[in-house]
Design a protein around this motif. Structure first.
Motif, PDB file in Angstrom:
ATOM      1  N   PRO A  99       0.823  -1.213   0.000  1.00 10.26           N
ATOM      2  CA  PRO A  99       0.000   0.000   0.000  1.00 10.26           C
ATOM      3  C   PRO A  99       0.850   1.254   0.000  1.00 10.26           C
ATOM      4  O   PRO A  99       1.964   1.282   0.524  1.00 10.26           O
ATOM      5  CB  PRO A  99      -0.809  -0.128   1.311  1.00 10.26           C
ATOM      6  N   ALA A 100       0.312   2.301  -0.611  1.00 16.55           N
ATOM      7  CA  ALA A 100       1.000   3.593  -0.608  1.00 16.55           C
ATOM      8  C   ALA A 100       1.121   4.109   0.812  1.00 16.55           C
ATOM      9  O   ALA A 100       0.332   3.752   1.687  1.00 16.55           O
ATOM     10  CB  ALA A 100       0.238   4.587  -1.476  1.00 16.55           C
ATOM     11  N   PRO A 101       2.102   4.947   1.087  1.00 19.66           N
ATOM     12  CA  PRO A 101       2.282   5.445   2.453  1.00 19.66           C
ATOM     13  C   PRO A 101       1.114   6.301   2.895  1.00 19.66           C
ATOM     14  O   PRO A 101       0.476   6.991   2.113  1.00 19.66           O
ATOM     15  CB  PRO A 101       3.561   6.286   2.345  1.00 19.66           C
ATOM     16  N   THR A 102       0.846   6.225   4.197  1.00 17.99           N
ATOM     17  CA  THR A 102      -0.227   7.020   4.774  1.00 17.99           C
ATOM     18  C   THR A 102       0.181   8.486   4.829  1.00 17.99           C
ATOM     19  O   THR A 102       1.340   8.807   5.034  1.00 17.99           O
ATOM     20  CB  THR A 102      -0.533   6.528   6.201  1.00 17.99           C
ATOM     21  N   GLY A 103      -0.809   9.420   4.632  1.00 12.76           N
ATOM     22  CA  GLY A 103      -0.534  10.840   4.721  1.00 12.76           C
ATOM     23  C   GLY A 103      -0.043  11.229   6.104  1.00 12.76           C
ATOM     24  O   GLY A 103      -0.214  10.497   7.088  1.00 12.76           O
ATOM     25  N   ALA A 104       0.557  12.390   6.203  1.00 14.44           N
ATOM     26  CA  ALA A 104       1.185  12.831   7.444  1.00 14.44           C
ATOM     27  C   ALA A 104       0.192  12.877   8.606  1.00 14.44           C
ATOM     28  O   ALA A 104       0.568  12.721   9.761  1.00 14.44           O
ATOM     29  CB  ALA A 104       1.838  14.190   7.239  1.00 14.44           C
ATOM     30  N   ARG A 105      -1.083  13.092   8.326  1.00 12.31           N
ATOM     31  CA  ARG A 105      -2.071  13.222   9.395  1.00 12.31           C
ATOM     32  C   ARG A 105      -2.686  11.891   9.780  1.00 12.31           C
ATOM     33  O   ARG A 105      -3.501  11.829  10.693  1.00 12.31           O
ATOM     34  CB  ARG A 105      -3.159  14.211   8.973  1.00 12.31           C
ATOM     35  N   GLY A 106      -2.358  10.782   9.076  1.00 16.62           N
ATOM     36  CA  GLY A 106      -2.837   9.475   9.467  1.00 16.62           C
ATOM     37  C   GLY A 106      -4.058   8.994   8.718  1.00 16.62           C
ATOM     38  O   GLY A 106      -4.321   7.797   8.687  1.00 16.62           O
ATOM     39  N   LEU A 107      -4.843   9.890   8.127  1.00 24.01           N
ATOM     40  CA  LEU A 107      -6.016   9.497   7.353  1.00 24.01           C
ATOM     41  C   LEU A 107      -5.580   9.159   5.940  1.00 24.01           C
ATOM     42  O   LEU A 107      -4.925   9.954   5.272  1.00 24.01           O
ATOM     43  CB  LEU A 107      -7.023  10.654   7.328  1.00 24.01           C
ATOM     44  N   ARG A 108      -5.953   7.982   5.485  1.00 20.93           N
ATOM     45  CA  ARG A 108      -5.582   7.561   4.131  1.00 20.93           C
ATOM     46  C   ARG A 108      -6.621   8.112   3.151  1.00 20.93           C
ATOM     47  O   ARG A 108      -7.781   7.715   3.168  1.00 20.93           O
ATOM     48  CB  ARG A 108      -5.494   6.045   4.040  1.00 20.93           C
ATOM     49  N   VAL A 109      -6.188   9.018   2.293  1.00 21.25           N
ATOM     50  CA  VAL A 109      -7.103   9.732   1.402  1.00 21.25           C
ATOM     51  C   VAL A 109      -6.747   9.440  -0.046  1.00 21.25           C
ATOM     52  O   VAL A 109      -5.595   9.600  -0.457  1.00 21.25           O
ATOM     53  CB  VAL A 109      -7.028  11.256   1.654  1.00 21.25           C
ATOM     54  N   ALA A 110      -7.733   9.002  -0.830  1.00 20.45           N
ATOM     55  CA  ALA A 110      -7.600   8.934  -2.285  1.00 20.45           C
ATOM     56  C   ALA A 110      -8.353  10.113  -2.873  1.00 20.45           C
ATOM     57  O   ALA A 110      -9.200  10.730  -2.216  1.00 20.45           O
ATOM     58  CB  ALA A 110      -8.144   7.612  -2.819  1.00 20.45           C
ATOM     59  N   PHE A 111      -8.051  10.432  -4.117  1.00 19.88           N
ATOM     60  CA  PHE A 111      -8.623  11.633  -4.734  1.00 19.88           C
ATOM     61  C   PHE A 111      -9.034  11.328  -6.167  1.00 19.88           C
ATOM     62  O   PHE A 111      -8.318  10.634  -6.899  1.00 19.88           O
ATOM     63  CB  PHE A 111      -7.601  12.772  -4.736  1.00 19.88           C
ATOM     64  N   ALA A 112     -10.195  11.856  -6.579  1.00 19.77           N
ATOM     65  CA  ALA A 112     -10.659  11.725  -7.960  1.00 19.77           C
ATOM     66  C   ALA A 112     -11.073  13.103  -8.460  1.00 19.77           C
ATOM     67  O   ALA A 112     -11.980  13.723  -7.905  1.00 19.77           O
ATOM     68  CB  ALA A 112     -11.834  10.751  -8.050  1.00 19.77           C
ATOM     69  N   GLY A 113     -10.400  13.588  -9.501  1.00 16.13           N
ATOM     70  CA  GLY A 113     -10.719  14.906 -10.047  1.00 16.13           C
ATOM     71  C   GLY A 113      -9.922  15.138 -11.311  1.00 16.13           C
ATOM     72  O   GLY A 113      -8.987  14.392 -11.615  1.00 16.13           O
ATOM     73  N   THR A 114     -10.279  16.185 -12.047  1.00 12.39           N
ATOM     74  CA  THR A 114      -9.642  16.404 -13.341  1.00 12.39           C
ATOM     75  C   THR A 114      -9.193  17.849 -13.580  1.00 12.39           C
ATOM     76  O   THR A 114      -8.015  18.082 -13.821  1.00 12.39           O
ATOM     77  CB  THR A 114     -10.570  15.922 -14.464  1.00 12.39           C
ATOM     78  N   PRO A 115     -10.075  18.873 -13.533  1.00  9.43           N
ATOM     79  CA  PRO A 115      -9.671  20.215 -13.966  1.00  9.43           C
ATOM     80  C   PRO A 115      -9.006  21.013 -12.856  1.00  9.43           C
ATOM     81  O   PRO A 115      -8.716  20.512 -11.760  1.00  9.43           O
ATOM     82  CB  PRO A 115     -10.996  20.838 -14.383  1.00  9.43           C
ATOM     83  N   VAL A 116      -8.790  22.304 -13.134  1.00 10.68           N
ATOM     84  CA  VAL A 116      -8.132  23.204 -12.187  1.00 10.68           C
ATOM     85  C   VAL A 116      -8.899  23.270 -10.866  1.00 10.68           C
ATOM     86  O   VAL A 116      -8.291  23.325  -9.786  1.00 10.68           O
ATOM     87  CB  VAL A 116      -7.993  24.611 -12.804  1.00 10.68           C
ATOM     88  N   PHE A 117     -10.225  23.292 -10.929  1.00 11.79           N
ATOM     89  CA  PHE A 117     -11.041  23.319  -9.714  1.00 11.79           C
ATOM     90  C   PHE A 117     -10.622  22.199  -8.773  1.00 11.79           C
ATOM     91  O   PHE A 117     -10.459  22.401  -7.558  1.00 11.79           O
ATOM     92  CB  PHE A 117     -12.519  23.190 -10.084  1.00 11.79           C
ATOM     93  N   ALA A 118     -10.429  20.988  -9.321  1.00 14.33           N
ATOM     94  CA  ALA A 118     -10.034  19.839  -8.515  1.00 14.33           C
ATOM     95  C   ALA A 118      -8.586  19.950  -8.046  1.00 14.33           C
ATOM     96  O   ALA A 118      -8.269  19.618  -6.898  1.00 14.33           O
ATOM     97  CB  ALA A 118     -10.235  18.554  -9.319  1.00 14.33           C
ATOM     98  N   ALA A 119      -7.703  20.399  -8.932  1.00 15.97           N
ATOM     99  CA  ALA A 119      -6.294  20.518  -8.562  1.00 15.97           C
ATOM    100  C   ALA A 119      -6.101  21.500  -7.416  1.00 15.97           C
ATOM    101  O   ALA A 119      -5.222  21.311  -6.566  1.00 15.97           O
ATOM    102  CB  ALA A 119      -5.476  20.946  -9.781  1.00 15.97           C
ATOM    103  N   THR A 120      -6.915  22.548  -7.359  1.00 10.45           N
ATOM    104  CA  THR A 120      -6.831  23.509  -6.264  1.00 10.45           C
ATOM    105  C   THR A 120      -7.097  22.824  -4.927  1.00 10.45           C
ATOM    106  O   THR A 120      -6.386  23.056  -3.937  1.00 10.45           O
ATOM    107  CB  THR A 120      -7.835  24.652  -6.479  1.00 10.45           C
ATOM    108  N   ALA A 121      -8.109  21.963  -4.895  1.00  2.96           N
ATOM    109  CA  ALA A 121      -8.427  21.229  -3.666  1.00  2.96           C
ATOM    110  C   ALA A 121      -7.337  20.226  -3.321  1.00  2.96           C
ATOM    111  O   ALA A 121      -6.937  20.105  -2.157  1.00  2.96           O
ATOM    112  CB  ALA A 121      -9.766  20.521  -3.831  1.00  2.96           C
ATOM    113  N   LEU A 122      -6.838  19.504  -4.314  1.00  2.00           N
ATOM    114  CA  LEU A 122      -5.810  18.497  -4.072  1.00  2.00           C
ATOM    115  C   LEU A 122      -4.537  19.130  -3.507  1.00  2.00           C
ATOM    116  O   LEU A 122      -3.909  18.603  -2.582  1.00  2.00           O
ATOM    117  CB  LEU A 122      -5.509  17.747  -5.372  1.00  2.00           C
ATOM    118  N   ARG A 123      -4.164  20.280  -4.038  1.00  2.00           N
ATOM    119  CA  ARG A 123      -2.976  20.970  -3.548  1.00  2.00           C
ATOM    120  C   ARG A 123      -3.153  21.385  -2.089  1.00  2.00           C
ATOM    121  O   ARG A 123      -2.244  21.215  -1.258  1.00  2.00           O
ATOM    122  CB  ARG A 123      -2.689  22.190  -4.421  1.00  2.00           C
TER     123      ARG A 123
END
Length: 330
Positions: free
Chosen positions: A3-27
């Motif tokens: 499995p991919a490493p867990t995020g720094a905060r401990g919650l394992r989060v996957a993401f689904a998105g495509t345009p700039v609107f989504a990239a803003t949230a992912l960043r």
């Protein structure tokens, strides 16, 4: 597969998105310590004059950070893209996400996706649900003359934006604000709210409020043909359309048999005995065009193959004359 490493905060989060609107949230999520264990985004699409395949803004961000990426054409296990769906399911199962964050992804999530993460799927939606469910909430809010919109973080179910509300925050729409300008402000607000929701998810069960049964509206995808200005409509309606369709697909009329993009305009209540679409006046302040009610003053224009120009610059290179029609050629 490890499995991919867990995020720094401990919650394992996957993401689904495509345009700039989504990239803003992912960043914003990554900056808050929620680096994704897996990113789903749309396949590369042809774009530009050479129609070369271009990665989505979300993919570019993921590649820059070394995050795992999957680009299925579809997610139905029994559909045309069943092999893609099976590969995406295997990747999600291996990543073991606690939650899947979804923002303007562009694919319908079937039941198996909704049920896979322990905490389900959270959607960042650019309206105050249940108003403007569907594909184009930003454009439709401006077109309808709404004074306010907002962001809803929703727990996804199998309906079209019908799931319970986790968080919601309003945002006033400026009187001259375009869809592009409103998009950027909503993207920033969506990024802020999804980080807040993920922090709540770490503390315990998320709040969930059923959507009201009243006030449901649907934001249909914008078709290029509807951006052609019908001058028989009131000027106030056309001014809203100009704002709603900026930057995509761009409102337009006709000039000398070719499309004329209208990027900025304002409505005036003056009346004139002229056929709708007729140019009433041309000066440095704008091109006044007769409408079904009032007049629309065009202040930023673009000819095919040209650049967006203030009207004072535009008329120097493409003179407009009083009496000329900007209506569709017969």
């Amino acid at each position: 597969m490890t499995p991919a490493p867990t995020g720094a905060r401990g919650l394992r989060v996957a993401f689904a998105g495509t345009p700039v609107f989504a990239a803003t949230a992912l960043r914003a999520m990554a900056q808050a310590g929620y680096e994704p264990v897996l990113v789903l985004t749309q396949p590369d699409r042809p774009a530009g004059r050479g129609l070369k395949l271009q990665p989505s803004p979300v993919k570019l961000l993921a590649l820059a950070h070394g995050w795992a990426v999957q680009q299925p054409h579809g997610l139905r296990l029994d559909g045309r893209w069943a092999d893609d769906a099976a590969a995406a399911r295997a990747a999600l199962q291996a990543a073991q996400p606690d939650v899947l964050v979804v923002a303007a992804y562009g694919l319908i999530l079937p039941r198996w996706v909704l049920q896979l993460p322990r905490l389900g799927c959270l959607n960042i939606h650019a309206s105050l649900l249940p108003r403007w469910r569907g594909a184009a909430p930003i454009q439709r809010a401006i077109e309808a003359g709404d004074a306010c919109t907002g962001i809803t973080i929703m727990q996804m179910d199998e309906g079209l934006d019908t799931g319970p509300i986790v968080l919601a925050e309003p945002l006033a729409i400026g009187p001259q604000e375009s869809a592009g300008e409103l998009h950027d402000r909503l993207a920033a607000l969506g990024a802020e709210l999804i980080v807040r929701a993920l922090r709540l998810a770490e503390q315990g069960p998320l709040p969930q409020q059923p959507q009201p049964a009243e006030g449901v509206t649907y934001a249909a995808k914008v078709d290029k043909a509807e951006a052609c200005l019908d001058w028989r409509e009131p000027a106030s309606v056309l001014a809203r359309k100009v704002r709603a369709f900026d930057p995509v697909p761009g409102a337009w009329g006709w000039l000398d048999g070719a499309p004329l993009k209208v990027w900025r305009a304002r409505a005036e209540s003056q009346t004139a005995q002229a056929t709708p679409g007729t140019v009433l006046a041309v000066d440095a302040g704008g091109v006044r065009v007769a409408c079904g009610e009032g007049a629309l003053v065009l202040t930023e224009l673009q000819r095919a193959g040209g650049r967006r120009l203030p009207v004072a610059d535009f008329v120097r290179g493409a003179p407009l004359r009083v009496g000329q029609s900007l209506a569709a050629p017969r």
